[in-house]
Each structure stands twice: as structure tokens, then as C-alpha cells.
Design a protein around this motif. Sequence first.
Motif, mmCIF file in Angstrom:
data_model
loop_
_atom_site.group_PDB
_atom_site.id
_atom_site.type_symbol
_atom_site.label_atom_id
_atom_site.label_comp_id
_atom_site.label_asym_id
_atom_site.label_seq_id
_atom_site.Cartn_x
_atom_site.Cartn_y
_atom_site.Cartn_z
ATOM 1 N N ILE A 101 0.793 -1.247 0.061
ATOM 2 C CA ILE A 101 0.014 -0.030 -0.051
ATOM 3 C C ILE A 101 0.932 1.278 0.052
ATOM 4 O O ILE A 101 0.638 2.133 -0.923
ATOM 5 C CB ILE A 101 -0.917 -0.289 1.058
ATOM 6 C CG1 ILE A 101 -2.094 -1.155 1.278
ATOM 7 C CG2 ILE A 101 -1.733 1.173 1.571
ATOM 8 C CD1 ILE A 101 -2.782 -1.471 2.306
ATOM 9 N N PRO A 104 3.816 1.159 -3.800
ATOM 10 C CA PRO A 104 3.329 0.249 -4.631
ATOM 11 C C PRO A 104 4.256 -0.565 -5.761
ATOM 12 O O PRO A 104 3.922 -1.251 -6.187
ATOM 13 C CB PRO A 104 2.389 1.216 -5.524
ATOM 14 C CG PRO A 104 2.166 2.499 -4.365
ATOM 15 C CD PRO A 104 3.301 2.264 -3.561
ATOM 16 N N ASP A 193 -7.498 1.428 2.095
ATOM 17 C CA ASP A 193 -6.356 1.417 1.288
ATOM 18 C C ASP A 193 -6.250 0.335 0.006
ATOM 19 O O ASP A 193 -5.280 0.316 -0.574
ATOM 20 C CB ASP A 193 -5.203 1.644 1.876
ATOM 21 C CG ASP A 193 -5.397 2.844 2.808
ATOM 22 O OD1 ASP A 193 -5.367 3.666 2.208
ATOM 23 O OD2 ASP A 193 -4.805 2.987 4.199
ATOM 24 N N SER A 195 -7.591 -0.641 -2.726
ATOM 25 C CA SER A 195 -7.708 -0.149 -4.181
ATOM 26 C C SER A 195 -6.306 0.292 -4.467
ATOM 27 O O SER A 195 -5.915 0.195 -5.823
ATOM 28 C CB SER A 195 -8.415 0.887 -4.358
ATOM 29 O OG SER A 195 -8.232 2.103 -3.588
ATOM 30 N N LYS A 196 -5.383 0.624 -3.505
ATOM 31 C CA LYS A 196 -4.016 0.946 -4.045
ATOM 32 C C LYS A 196 -2.984 -0.016 -4.407
ATOM 33 O O LYS A 196 -2.164 0.224 -5.087
ATOM 34 C CB LYS A 196 -3.392 2.063 -2.932
ATOM 35 C CG LYS A 196 -3.777 3.191 -2.502
ATOM 36 C CD LYS A 196 -3.372 3.596 -1.263
ATOM 37 C CE LYS A 196 -3.977 4.736 -0.948
ATOM 38 N NZ LYS A 196 -3.542 5.595 0.333
ATOM 39 N N LYS A 198 -2.454 -2.749 -6.604
ATOM 40 C CA LYS A 198 -2.597 -2.912 -8.259
ATOM 41 C C LYS A 198 -1.980 -4.393 -8.821
ATOM 42 O O LYS A 198 -2.429 -4.887 -9.704
ATOM 43 C CB LYS A 198 -2.328 -1.762 -9.148
ATOM 44 C CG LYS A 198 -2.699 -0.405 -8.775
ATOM 45 C CD LYS A 198 -4.223 -0.366 -8.876
ATOM 46 C CE LYS A 198 -4.860 1.108 -8.542
ATOM 47 N NZ LYS A 198 -6.184 1.235 -8.474
#
Length: 262
Positions: A101, A104, A193, A195-196, A198
Motif C-alpha cells: 500500500i 506500490p 487502502d 484499491s492502491k 494494483k
Amino acid sequence: MVANGTVNAAQSGQGSAPALFLFHSLLSDRASFDLIVPQLSKAHRLIVPELPGFGGSKAAHGGLAGVADRMAEAVHDAAGGDEAIVLGNGYGGFVALQMAIRHPAIAKKLILADCGAVFSEAGREAFRNMAAASKTKGLTAITDVAMRRLFAPEFQAAHPDLMRGRREAFLRTDPEVLQAACAQLAELDLRPDLSKVKMPVLVLVGEHDEATPPPMSHELAALLPNARLKVLAGCAHVPQLQAPEVFLDAIGDFLNAAHAAA
């Protein structure tokens, strides 16, 4: 020693696949990966660190975020510019997730074994109780509880020598590091968090895990943008130690796909 001499790590293997890091759980140590290291080191350069505050690694300040930042530095240093895959078990999974997170680009892929994004209230209370008992009565007072969170009673009864080693490893834990980690996990909620994150993530959970029950992994896999879930039948919180062949089989396709993509 990596991360400016603060993190102690063991390295093996010289494979051409991406560097693979293994983060251990809170109630165990890096020896919990010993049964899978020989196989994984055939294809990967394998780095197995002691998390901050464990063994020869210095404690980190700033809660779980501080631990995650320290381990991001360790991964960056040990990978030496090569692509990296990070596998975390239990507490090591929470550290790996927080690291992804906050950083990334630190890893190409993640494997999160027996963790989650948030604990239920009962799970939070369990951590508070463990921290309080260890502070007032010492680690010996919670050793049985700790082992039950790691291994089913049937497994403990069938593997007395292994369990003796696991108990001894647990009793070497720094009580203050354990108490701080319990407090951090009791307050943790990484859901906002997720969604961070990827990169592709493989979420694994033992069918009989009492420490981080399967619903936590189901929720985690559902909330991550690019994740798939595997439930390991018959396993508990440390599947790589309880059923190493099952564990290796579960992660094999994911690791091979990472190598092919690289």
C-alpha cells in the motif's frame, strides 16, 4: 544485513526467476519456512528476513507502517534492482500488504497467506488479551494459546518434536515487540487502502485457521483489485510448515506465471 544494517536476512538459490522474499508470522520465526526453502531456491534467489524486532533485526518505530517501511527498504536493498515477489504469512502478510500500500512499486506480485485487512471484534480482543497476559505473566503464560492459534490440536499431538521447536522459537520472541504488534493488529483496518494494491495477489488461507479465519481472506481477496483466493484443505495458520507440499502446489502456478511474465 540489509536496510542500512537493520534487517538480518538469509539468502539461498541463484535461480533466474524474480527474487522471492518470505516474511514470517508473529508467533513464529523464519524457520517456519525451512521445509519450502529447498524447493523454492531452485528457481528463485530466496531471501528470508527476520522481521524488525525479531532475531538479529532491529525493532522499527512508527507502528505497522514503520515496520512496512523498514521492510520495503530491505526488499529494495536485497533485490538489488531486480524484480521481487513477496510472500507473507500471518503477521508477515499484514506487513507485506501494508508495504504494498505504501510502496506500490516494491514488488511485482504478492502472496498473502493467512492474513486479512481487518479483524473482527473477537479477533481484536484476542490480541489485546494476549498482549496483557504476556505483559503481566510472561510469554510462558500464553504459549499454549499461541500454539493453538498456529496449529490444530491434532497436528500438535502428531508432531511433538516439531511443536517443541516451535514453542522454543516462540519463547525467544521479544515480549515488547510482541505486545506492540498485538496492539497494532487490534486497531488495524487496511480496507480503505486496498484499491492502491494494483499488482497480482494470491490470497491463501488454511481451512482451519483460528488466528486469521477464512472469512478474513475471502474479504481481502474480494476487495483487492487483482486477487485470487485459494483455501488450503486441512491446514491451519502456518500451512507451509504443516503441509509443505500442499503449500508449494498452491503457489506454483502463480510463481511460474510471474517468471514467464518476467
